[in-house]
Design a protein around this motif. Structure first.
Motif, mmCIF file in Angstrom:
data_model
loop_
_atom_site.group_PDB
_atom_site.id
_atom_site.type_symbol
_atom_site.label_atom_id
_atom_site.label_comp_id
_atom_site.label_asym_id
_atom_site.label_seq_id
_atom_site.Cartn_x
_atom_site.Cartn_y
_atom_site.Cartn_z
ATOM 1 N N VAL A 262 53.986 87.373 -44.132
ATOM 2 C CA VAL A 262 52.628 86.844 -44.000
ATOM 3 C C VAL A 262 52.897 86.293 -42.579
ATOM 4 N N THR A 263 51.988 86.785 -41.450
ATOM 5 C CA THR A 263 52.176 86.272 -40.290
ATOM 6 C C THR A 263 50.669 85.833 -40.064
ATOM 7 N N THR A 264 50.382 84.594 -39.553
ATOM 8 C CA THR A 264 49.050 84.111 -39.123
ATOM 9 C C THR A 264 49.103 83.621 -37.739
ATOM 10 N N LEU A 265 48.309 84.442 -36.782
ATOM 11 C CA LEU A 265 48.300 84.183 -35.323
ATOM 12 C C LEU A 265 46.928 83.375 -35.026
ATOM 13 N N HIS A 266 46.989 82.477 -34.316
ATOM 14 C CA HIS A 266 46.096 81.319 -34.003
ATOM 15 C C HIS A 266 45.742 81.404 -32.346
ATOM 16 N N SER A 267 44.434 81.381 -32.169
ATOM 17 C CA SER A 267 44.088 81.566 -30.855
ATOM 18 C C SER A 267 43.694 80.170 -30.211
ATOM 19 N N SER A 268 43.555 79.990 -28.946
ATOM 20 C CA SER A 268 43.233 78.652 -28.297
ATOM 21 C C SER A 268 41.771 78.303 -28.689
ATOM 22 N N HIS A 269 40.892 79.394 -29.065
ATOM 23 C CA HIS A 269 39.560 79.026 -29.716
ATOM 24 C C HIS A 269 39.297 78.774 -31.027
ATOM 25 N N GLY A 270 40.166 78.689 -31.620
ATOM 26 C CA GLY A 270 40.240 78.470 -32.904
ATOM 27 C C GLY A 270 40.027 79.720 -33.894
ATOM 28 N N ASP A 271 40.197 81.039 -33.472
ATOM 29 C CA ASP A 271 40.109 82.052 -34.247
ATOM 30 C C ASP A 271 41.690 82.314 -34.782
ATOM 31 N N SER A 272 41.537 82.923 -35.776
ATOM 32 C CA SER A 272 42.646 83.294 -36.220
ATOM 33 C C SER A 272 42.771 84.629 -37.275
ATOM 34 N N VAL A 273 43.952 85.267 -37.397
ATOM 35 C CA VAL A 273 44.031 86.554 -38.074
ATOM 36 C C VAL A 273 45.406 86.517 -38.745
ATOM 37 N N GLU A 274 45.228 87.235 -40.145
ATOM 38 C CA GLU A 274 46.561 87.152 -41.090
ATOM 39 C C GLU A 274 47.087 88.545 -41.070
ATOM 40 N N ILE A 275 48.566 88.682 -40.886
ATOM 41 C CA ILE A 275 48.977 89.980 -40.870
ATOM 42 C C ILE A 275 49.850 90.088 -42.112
ATOM 43 N N ARG A 276 49.962 91.021 -43.019
ATOM 44 C CA ARG A 276 51.097 91.080 -44.013
ATOM 45 C C ARG A 276 51.590 92.261 -44.039
ATOM 46 N N ASP A 277 53.024 92.339 -43.771
ATOM 47 C CA ASP A 277 53.798 93.170 -43.721
ATOM 48 C C ASP A 277 54.833 93.493 -44.960
ATOM 49 N N PHE A 278 55.005 94.835 -45.479
ATOM 50 C CA PHE A 278 55.796 95.187 -46.615
ATOM 51 C C PHE A 278 56.191 96.126 -46.720
ATOM 52 N N ALA A 279 57.553 96.800 -47.200
ATOM 53 C CA ALA A 279 58.003 97.946 -47.688
ATOM 54 C C ALA A 279 57.786 98.089 -49.200
ATOM 55 N N PRO A 280 57.193 99.310 -49.579
ATOM 56 C CA PRO A 280 56.864 99.207 -50.977
ATOM 57 C C PRO A 280 58.060 99.066 -51.522
ATOM 58 N N ARG A 281 58.341 98.678 -52.641
ATOM 59 C CA ARG A 281 59.272 98.713 -53.887
ATOM 60 C C ARG A 281 58.686 98.445 -55.048
ATOM 61 N N PHE A 282 58.942 99.219 -56.073
ATOM 62 C CA PHE A 282 58.612 99.088 -57.415
ATOM 63 C C PHE A 282 59.138 100.307 -58.416
ATOM 64 N N THR A 283 59.024 99.959 -59.608
ATOM 65 C CA THR A 283 59.347 100.896 -60.541
ATOM 66 C C THR A 283 58.153 101.894 -60.876
ATOM 67 N N HIS A 284 58.452 103.126 -60.860
ATOM 68 C CA HIS A 284 57.470 104.134 -60.997
ATOM 69 C C HIS A 284 58.070 105.322 -61.895
ATOM 70 N N PHE A 285 57.940 105.743 -62.993
ATOM 71 C CA PHE A 285 58.357 106.837 -64.006
ATOM 72 C C PHE A 285 59.857 106.243 -64.218
ATOM 73 N N ASP A 286 60.148 104.916 -64.500
ATOM 74 C CA ASP A 286 61.498 104.470 -64.918
ATOM 75 C C ASP A 286 62.520 104.561 -63.839
ATOM 76 N N ARG A 287 61.990 104.850 -62.559
ATOM 77 C CA ARG A 287 62.772 104.950 -61.440
ATOM 78 C C ARG A 287 62.508 103.972 -60.198
ATOM 79 N N THR A 288 63.120 103.599 -59.418
ATOM 80 C CA THR A 288 62.633 102.673 -58.156
ATOM 81 C C THR A 288 62.205 103.477 -57.207
#
Length: 227
Positions: free
Chosen positions: A44-70
Motif C-alpha cells: 500500500v503506497t499513499t501519495l500526498h500533494s502539497s495541497h493536501g490531496d492524497s491517493v492510495e495505490i495498492r499493488d499485489f501479485a495474485p496468489r491463492f489456492t484454487h481447485f486444490d492448487r496454488t
C-alpha cells in the motif's frame, strides 16, 4: 520466470526516467508512505500533494489456492483510489523488451493496451480511459477505484472490479493462513514474518530451490554469467 527478461528495469538502467517503469505521478507531489496490508504481500503506497490531496495505490501479485492448487498467474494488480481532496495523477506504463534493447510498440483496444515486443506481448487492462494510459494525460482521480492489471496477453471475461476485489481478498487470506502455519518466537515476530514471506516469494516452486537474489536473470556483462 525468475531468469526472464526484466520488463520494468529502470533501476538497472541508471534509474532511467525514460523507459522501464510503471508509475503513478501525483501533481504537486510532496511525500509518500508505504506499508504492507497486514500479514500479506499487498503493498500500500499513499501519495500526498502539497495541497493536501492524497491517493492510495495498492499493488499485489495474485496468489491463492484454487481447485486444490496454488493459483499464481503472471499478473500484477494495481488499484488507485482517492483518499483526500481532488488528486490529479498521470499513469505511465513503459515496459522494455530484450534487456532494454527495444521499447517495442503498443496497440489499443476498448479497455486495454497491448505492449508488443519481438518475442513477448503484455497487456494492461483497466477501467479508466485508455487515452489516459496511452497519452499519459493527467486526470482527476474519480471517487470509484481505478483498476489496472498488467500481465499476459489474455482478455478478461468477467468484471474487472469483481476480479480485482476477489483476487485481493483471496491473496490476503492466503498469506494470513500461511503466516499462521509458521512457528516463530514471541520476540520480533513482525520482522520474522516479513522475512519468512520474502524467502517464500524467492522459492522456485517448480523445483523447490531458493534464489540467492531476484537479479539472477541480469547478465554481469559482455563476459556472460548472471548475478
Amino acid at each position: 520466470t525468475f531468469d526472464g527478461d526484466p520488463v520494468f528495469n529502470c533501476l538497472l538502467n541508471n534509474n532511467s526516467d525514460k523507459t522501464g517503469f510503471w508509475d503513478v505521478m501525483l501533481e504537486d507531489f510532496e511525500r509518500a508512505e508505504q506499508r504492507y496490508l497486514g500479514t500479506s504481500n499487498v503493498l500500500v503506497t499513499t501519495l500526498h500533494s502539497s495541497h493536501g490531496d492524497s491517493v492510495e495505490i495498492r499493488d499485489f501479485a495474485p496468489r491463492f489456492t484454487h481447485f486444490d492448487r496454488t493459483f499464481r498467474p503472471f499478473q500484477v494488480f494495481r488499484t488507485i483510489q482517492r483518499r483526500q481532496g481532488e488528486p490529479r495523477v498521470a499513469i505511465r506504463i513503459r515496459p522494455t523488451f530484450q534487456y532494454n534493447s527495444t521499447d517495442g510498440y503498443h496497440t489499443r483496444g476498448s479497455q486495454h493496451v497491448r505492449f508488443c515486443g519481438p518475442t513477448h506481448t503484455w497487456r494492461a487492462t483497466t477501467n479508466t480511459s485508455i487515452r489516459n494510459i496511452v497519452e499519459e494525460m493527467p486526470f482527476l482521480v474519480p471517487a470509484e477505484p481505478i483498476y489496472i492489471v498488467f500481465g499476459s496477453d489474455e482478455s478478461f471475461t468477467n468484471s474487472l472490479n469483481d476480479v480485482a476485489s476477489d483476487f485481493e481478498r483471496k491473496t490476503v487470506n492466503y498469506w494470513k493462513q500461511w503466516c499462521c502455519s509458521l512457528c516463530l518466537p514471541v520476540d520480533f515476530q513482525d520482522v520474522l514474518v516479513r522475512a519468512a514471506m520474502t524467502v517464500a516469494t524467492m522459492q522456485s516452486e517448480d523445483c523447490g530451490g531458493f534464489l540467492s537474489a531476484l537479479t539472477v536473470g541480469v547478465p554481469l556483462g559482455p563476459v556472460g554469467g548472471a548475478t
